[in-house]
Design a protein around this motif. Structure first.
Motif, PDB file in Angstrom:
ATOM      1  N   ARG A 132       5.673   6.406   6.774  1.00  0.00           N
ATOM      2  CA  ARG A 132       5.960   7.528   5.866  1.00  0.00           C
ATOM      3  C   ARG A 132       4.952   7.569   4.731  1.00  0.00           C
ATOM      4  O   ARG A 132       4.680   8.632   4.180  1.00  0.00           O
ATOM      5  N   GLY A 133       4.439   6.421   4.339  1.00  0.00           N
ATOM      6  CA  GLY A 133       3.458   6.355   3.261  1.00  0.00           C
ATOM      7  C   GLY A 133       4.102   6.455   1.888  1.00  0.00           C
ATOM      8  O   GLY A 133       5.241   6.901   1.736  1.00  0.00           O
ATOM      9  N   THR A 158       8.085  -1.106   8.587  1.00  0.00           N
ATOM     10  CA  THR A 158       7.226  -0.341   9.503  1.00  0.00           C
ATOM     11  C   THR A 158       7.424   1.162   9.305  1.00  0.00           C
ATOM     12  O   THR A 158       6.451   1.917   9.212  1.00  0.00           O
ATOM     13  N   GLU A 159       8.690   1.596   9.214  1.00  0.00           N
ATOM     14  CA  GLU A 159       8.967   3.023   8.974  1.00  0.00           C
ATOM     15  C   GLU A 159       8.425   3.461   7.621  1.00  0.00           C
ATOM     16  O   GLU A 159       7.863   4.559   7.492  1.00  0.00           O
ATOM     17  N   ALA A 160       8.602   2.619   6.606  1.00  0.00           N
ATOM     18  CA  ALA A 160       8.110   2.952   5.261  1.00  0.00           C
ATOM     19  C   ALA A 160       6.593   3.084   5.278  1.00  0.00           C
ATOM     20  O   ALA A 160       6.033   3.993   4.634  1.00  0.00           O
ATOM     21  N   THR A 161       5.931   2.217   6.024  1.00  0.00           N
ATOM     22  CA  THR A 161       4.471   2.276   6.132  1.00  0.00           C
ATOM     23  C   THR A 161       4.041   3.585   6.780  1.00  0.00           C
ATOM     24  O   THR A 161       3.101   4.242   6.321  1.00  0.00           O
ATOM     25  N   ASP A 172      10.737  11.629  -1.633  1.00  0.00           N
ATOM     26  CA  ASP A 172      12.181  11.514  -1.409  1.00  0.00           C
ATOM     27  C   ASP A 172      12.891  11.006  -2.655  1.00  0.00           C
ATOM     28  O   ASP A 172      13.931  11.529  -3.055  1.00  0.00           O
ATOM     29  N   ALA A 173      12.342   9.964  -3.284  1.00  0.00           N
ATOM     30  CA  ALA A 173      12.949   9.403  -4.491  1.00  0.00           C
ATOM     31  C   ALA A 173      12.960  10.429  -5.619  1.00  0.00           C
ATOM     32  O   ALA A 173      13.931  10.539  -6.368  1.00  0.00           O
TER      33      ALA A 173
END
Length: 102
Positions: A18-19, A13-16, A26-27
């Motif tokens: 952040r997009g 959910t958090e990753a979604t 970040d990577a």
């Protein structure tokens, strides 16, 4: 030893939220991200430099394992090329006289 150094965990959910662009940024800046579902890791997002580093480490470990296995199983016995050829009914000359497959 953890493969990913100081990985930041985030839920699907958090990753979604952040997009993809946010995760990639970040990577790209060196962050290792672990995406979890129900508190279990399901995916990792790492930069290409980190992925290359991990692939090189894996190759080095495979080479080391091969060296260790050969060292552990080496009885010191060696077989000459001529003995091997002779066991199969050949000599260096008979191999040299074999026509090439063109």
């Amino acid at each position: 030893m953890a493969i990913l150094r100081d990985a930041h965990e985030l839920s699907v959910t958090e990753a979604t939220r952040r997009g993809v662009a946010g995760l990639v940024a970040d990577a790209e800046h060196g962050a290792d991200l672990v995406v979890t579902r129900h508190h279990r890791p399901v995916a990792a997002v790492v930069g290409i430099a980190r992925l290359t580093e991990l692939e090189e480490a894996a190759a080095d470990l495979r080479d080391l394992a091969l060296v260790l296995a050969r060292t552990a199983t080496d009885a010191g016995r060696r077989t000459s090329l001529d003995d091997v050829l002779r066991a199969y009914g050949h000599t260096r000359e008979s191999i040299a006289d074999t026509p090439d497959d063109d």
